[in-house]
Write a protein that holds these residues in place. Structure first.
Motif, mmCIF file in Angstrom:
data_model
loop_
_atom_site.group_PDB
_atom_site.id
_atom_site.type_symbol
_atom_site.label_atom_id
_atom_site.label_comp_id
_atom_site.label_asym_id
_atom_site.label_seq_id
_atom_site.Cartn_x
_atom_site.Cartn_y
_atom_site.Cartn_z
ATOM 1 N N GLY A 12 110.255 72.792 48.366
ATOM 2 C CA GLY A 12 109.288 71.931 48.386
ATOM 3 C C GLY A 12 108.758 71.461 50.056
ATOM 4 N N ALA A 13 109.341 72.394 50.679
ATOM 5 C CA ALA A 13 108.705 72.429 52.301
ATOM 6 C C ALA A 13 107.392 72.901 52.306
ATOM 7 N N ALA A 14 107.071 73.476 53.604
ATOM 8 C CA ALA A 14 105.683 73.909 53.681
ATOM 9 C C ALA A 14 105.152 75.026 52.869
ATOM 10 N N MET A 15 105.899 75.908 52.487
ATOM 11 C CA MET A 15 105.272 76.834 51.441
ATOM 12 C C MET A 15 105.149 76.357 50.304
ATOM 13 N N GLY A 16 106.018 75.666 49.778
ATOM 14 C CA GLY A 16 106.014 75.115 48.408
ATOM 15 C C GLY A 16 105.154 74.064 48.212
ATOM 16 N N ALA A 17 104.725 73.323 49.231
ATOM 17 C CA ALA A 17 103.945 72.198 49.290
ATOM 18 C C ALA A 17 102.544 72.819 49.175
ATOM 19 N N SER A 18 102.184 73.792 50.123
ATOM 20 C CA SER A 18 100.939 74.651 50.226
ATOM 21 C C SER A 18 100.631 75.043 48.686
#
Length: 388
Positions: A12-18
């Motif tokens: 859930g960092a940048a890629m998952g949140a995006s």
């Protein structure tokens, strides 16, 4: 009976949140979505530790397009995310010696063809625009006049996270131990505590942990490599300083009242590292970074290092480009990894693409097929020469 979701996003960092934000807020996906993140403080996430910059100066056309989408989102962050992304369009400045001039020109042609606002500068033009530069050995430079710079990557990620939660996406603190699949189709995930969660689509955006999670299905040429960033202060003024990349690979850009800088180690001194290795390598700055900075920007001879930290790249050793999309042979399993240091800037477009695959089964806004995982087996590598 295990819990079930339509889409489970692992990481859930940048890629998952995006991906979650684009699914729930941009596409209005009506299915149940769950994001699993093992480190909700993001203490060791590349998103939190990166230089958080974006550029269109790549050698591969697909990367120029991907960043174009990201730039548009950052410029519209107030309207779309409700935040100021602190996007400072100071540009990247790539310098080249005579030996690298031809490659710089070829890359520039690709960027111009894709509509990037990148200016070619010969030494007199470089001297006029950046008078604090020492141009010994420099034959040319390319500077992103607009559409390049640095931004609050962590803030953008958190805004996407909040917005996706408000739209109904579930977020949980959990570590995924394995991806479950059978009969050529993904079935869900198994957590480290043994809990099973069923899903019709699983999207793995777990950074450097992604190759291990996918190893039962495919062996990716992605390795965990350590990169160091140094925050420096100096009494010198460098008016209109861009993100400067020296021909040696040493870079520097403004950050608050100082600058951040760094470089990749040479190949022979760049081993795979352990998951918990965030130690700052002794003498790296003095040996690899400072001599180059002092020679290229004489005013920096009086700099001092105030702090330093390490982060991890998921380096694609095959062609230094992201691996994005369906995992061959496993229907419903999608992944994104191997960003080689470009993840924070590519997260907007990659997240949108993954969301489209989950919602529609195809790309809509931007065709990311050139970055497909299948390209490795098919022998159609997409070499990126501009890796910082």
């Amino acid at each position: 009976m295990s819990e079930r979701f339509d889409v489970v996003i692992v990481g859930g960092a940048a890629m998952g949140a995006s991906t979650a934000w684009h699914l729930a807020c941009d596409l209005g996906f009506a299915g149940r979505v769950l994001v699993l993140e093992k480190d909700p403080a993001y203490a060791r996430a590349a998103t939190a530790l990166s230089a958080s910059s974006i550029r269109r100066q790549f050698s591969a056309a697909i990367n120029v397009r991907v960043s174009g989408y990201g730039v548009a989102l950052l410029r519209g962050a107030r309207a779309r995310l409700g935040i100021d992304a602190a996007f400072r369009e100071g540009g990247y400045l790539f310098l080249a010696t005579e030996a690298g001039r031809e490659t710089l020109a070829a890359n520039h042609a690709v960027q111009i063809a894709e509509g990037a606002d990148v200016v070619w500068l010969d030494p007199p033009a470089l001297a006029a625009r950046f008078p604090w530069l020492a141009l010994d050995g420099i034959a040319a430079g390319t500077w992103g006049r607009t559409g390049e710079g640095w931004f609050d990557g962590f803030g953008v990620m958190q805004a996407m996270r909040r917005a996706s939660r408000d739209a109904g996406v579930a977020w949980r603190t959990a570590e995924v131990a394995a991806i479950e699949a059978s009969g050529g189709r993904v079935r869900g995930v198994r957590l480290a505590d043994g809990t099973a969660i069923a899903a019709g689509t699983v999207i793995v955006t777990a950074g450097t942990a992604t190759p291990d999670l996918l190893r039962p299905f495919t062996d990716l040429p992605v390795r965990r490599r350590k990169r160091l960033i140094f925050y420096i202060r100096t009494p010198a003024a460098l008016p209109d300083c861009p993100l400067l990349i020296d021909p040696t690979g040493v870079y520097i850009r403004p950050e608050g009242e100082g600058f951040i800088c760094g470089t990749a180690p040479p190949a022979e001194a760049d081993p795979d590292v352990a998951e918990d290795d965030f130690d700052v390598t002794p003498d790296f700055f003095e040996e690899r970074v400072w001599p180059v900075l002092a020679a290229r920007i004489p005013a920096l001879e009086r700099l001092r290092v105030e702090r330093a930290w390490a982060g991890h790249y998921d380096l694609n050793t095959a062609d230094h480009n992201a691996l994005v999309g369906p995992v061959p042979g496993v229907a419903g399993l999608l992944a994104a990894c191997g960003f080689s240091g470009h993840g924070i800037q590519q997260a907007p477009a990659i997240g949108r693409g993954l969301a489209e695959l989950a919602a529609f089964g195809r790309y809509v806004a931007l065709d990311l097929a050139p970055l497909a995982l299948a390209r490795l087996a098919e022998g159609r590598l997409v070499l990126e020469r501009n890796v910082v």
